[in-house]
Design an enzyme around this catalytic site. Structure first.
Site, PDB file in Angstrom:
ATOM      1  N   ALA A 153      33.327 -14.902  -7.330  1.00  0.00           N
ATOM      2  CA  ALA A 153      31.865 -14.829  -7.257  1.00  0.00           C
ATOM      3  C   ALA A 153      31.423 -13.446  -6.792  1.00  0.00           C
ATOM      4  O   ALA A 153      30.558 -12.818  -7.422  1.00  0.00           O
ATOM      5  CB  ALA A 153      31.320 -15.915  -6.327  1.00  0.00           C
ATOM      6  N   LEU A 156      31.987 -10.863  -9.499  1.00  0.00           N
ATOM      7  CA  LEU A 156      30.970 -10.954 -10.541  1.00  0.00           C
ATOM      8  C   LEU A 156      29.669 -10.315 -10.082  1.00  0.00           C
ATOM      9  O   LEU A 156      29.106  -9.463 -10.772  1.00  0.00           O
ATOM     10  CB  LEU A 156      30.730 -12.420 -10.913  1.00  0.00           C
ATOM     11  CG  LEU A 156      29.519 -12.683 -11.815  1.00  0.00           C
ATOM     12  CD1 LEU A 156      29.688 -12.006 -13.170  1.00  0.00           C
ATOM     13  CD2 LEU A 156      29.283 -14.176 -11.971  1.00  0.00           C
ATOM     14  N   TYR A 157      29.175 -10.729  -8.915  1.00  0.00           N
ATOM     15  CA  TYR A 157      27.875 -10.230  -8.465  1.00  0.00           C
ATOM     16  C   TYR A 157      27.898  -8.721  -8.251  1.00  0.00           C
ATOM     17  O   TYR A 157      26.948  -8.022  -8.625  1.00  0.00           O
ATOM     18  CB  TYR A 157      27.429 -10.961  -7.199  1.00  0.00           C
ATOM     19  CG  TYR A 157      27.337 -12.463  -7.373  1.00  0.00           C
ATOM     20  CD1 TYR A 157      26.896 -13.030  -8.573  1.00  0.00           C
ATOM     21  CD2 TYR A 157      27.709 -13.330  -6.362  1.00  0.00           C
ATOM     22  CE1 TYR A 157      26.830 -14.399  -8.746  1.00  0.00           C
ATOM     23  CE2 TYR A 157      27.638 -14.708  -6.522  1.00  0.00           C
ATOM     24  CZ  TYR A 157      27.199 -15.233  -7.721  1.00  0.00           C
ATOM     25  OH  TYR A 157      27.132 -16.595  -7.886  1.00  0.00           O
ATOM     26  N   ARG A 158      28.962  -8.195  -7.681  1.00  0.00           N
ATOM     27  CA  ARG A 158      29.059  -6.743  -7.478  1.00  0.00           C
ATOM     28  C   ARG A 158      29.079  -6.018  -8.827  1.00  0.00           C
ATOM     29  O   ARG A 158      28.429  -4.990  -8.987  1.00  0.00           O
ATOM     30  CB  ARG A 158      30.301  -6.386  -6.657  1.00  0.00           C
ATOM     31  CG  ARG A 158      30.259  -6.867  -5.219  1.00  0.00           C
ATOM     32  CD  ARG A 158      29.096  -6.308  -4.457  1.00  0.00           C
ATOM     33  NE  ARG A 158      29.250  -6.555  -3.019  1.00  0.00           N
ATOM     34  CZ  ARG A 158      28.260  -6.519  -2.166  1.00  0.00           C
ATOM     35  NH1 ARG A 158      27.026  -6.266  -2.569  1.00  0.00           N
ATOM     36  NH2 ARG A 158      28.470  -6.743  -0.884  1.00  0.00           N
ATOM     37  N   PHE A 162      24.635  -6.282  -7.881  1.00  0.00           N
ATOM     38  CA  PHE A 162      24.074  -6.867  -6.669  1.00  0.00           C
ATOM     39  C   PHE A 162      24.590  -6.131  -5.436  1.00  0.00           C
ATOM     40  O   PHE A 162      25.773  -5.828  -5.329  1.00  0.00           O
ATOM     41  CB  PHE A 162      24.437  -8.358  -6.565  1.00  0.00           C
ATOM     42  CG  PHE A 162      23.595  -9.251  -7.420  1.00  0.00           C
ATOM     43  CD1 PHE A 162      22.477  -9.879  -6.896  1.00  0.00           C
ATOM     44  CD2 PHE A 162      23.919  -9.461  -8.753  1.00  0.00           C
ATOM     45  CE1 PHE A 162      21.693 -10.706  -7.692  1.00  0.00           C
ATOM     46  CE2 PHE A 162      23.147 -10.290  -9.557  1.00  0.00           C
ATOM     47  CZ  PHE A 162      22.027 -10.916  -9.026  1.00  0.00           C
TER      48      PHE A 162
END
Length: 190
Positions: A153, A156-158, A162
């Protein structure tokens, strides 16, 4: 598993509402929650579908739903924004910039992929579809803290751009630490 090419499609509010029990089951399995929360979460998710800007996408493999992502426009009246403001106060804010950021955002409420289908880009595809053409200035989400951000997770976000908004934050009713992350829209890639 080889190449995983799911179909990602938006769900209408009636489709989301009808299928909420199945979607919540994916969430419970992916997050390893107790099944006893199912009925409560079904009701919360159905209520969320009535929020302005509600958008939901599902990932399908051979007509089986294997992923769900949804969100809606942030609002000063929502529980989540009250939590964000509390977290900012605890960390010495909010600053004028932080206040501006939470005036115009899309809350990515849930992003979940069934465990057997994780690690194949399904979450990335859902995030792109979920946030495509979104008129909000930013997207904000939360994810449980893990040592060294060592989980799919966070990766993915990085990779989607994000950055930290709040770290090691405890939402009311949950004793785990969460990271609250933010990215400008339209969604980018690192």
């Amino acid at each position: 598993m080889g190449d995983v090419s799911p179909t990602i499609r938006r769900l209408s509010i009636p489709e989301f509402t009808i299928n909420t029990p199945v979607l919540v089951d994916i969430y419970i399995e992916a997050m390893e929650y107790d099944k006893a929360i199912r009925d409560t979460r079904v009701e919360v998710w159905r209520r969320n579908s009535q929020n302005p800007g509600f958008t939901a996408v599902a990932a399908l493999m051979d007509d089986q739903v294997v992923g769900i992502a949804y969100g809606f426009n942030g609002s000063p009246n929502h529980w989540w924004q009250h939590q964000l403001r509390r977290g900012l106060r605890q960390q010495g804010g909010p600053t004028e910039e932080e206040i501006q950021l939470i005036q115009n955002y899309f809350e990515v409420a849930e992003v979940h992929v069934q465990p057997g289908f994780q690690g194949h880009g399904i979450g990335r595809k859902m995030m792109h579809e979920l946030l495509k053409d979104n008129a909000s200035g930013h997207a904000i989400l939360s994810t449980p803290e893990v040592d060294g951000e060592a989980n799919p997770a966070f990766s993915l976000y990085r990779s989607l751009g994000f950055t930290d908004f709040l770290r090691h934050f405890k939402f009311d009713g949950d004793q785990r630490d969460f990271a609250v992350l933010i990215t400008p829209l339209p969604l980018g890639e690192r």
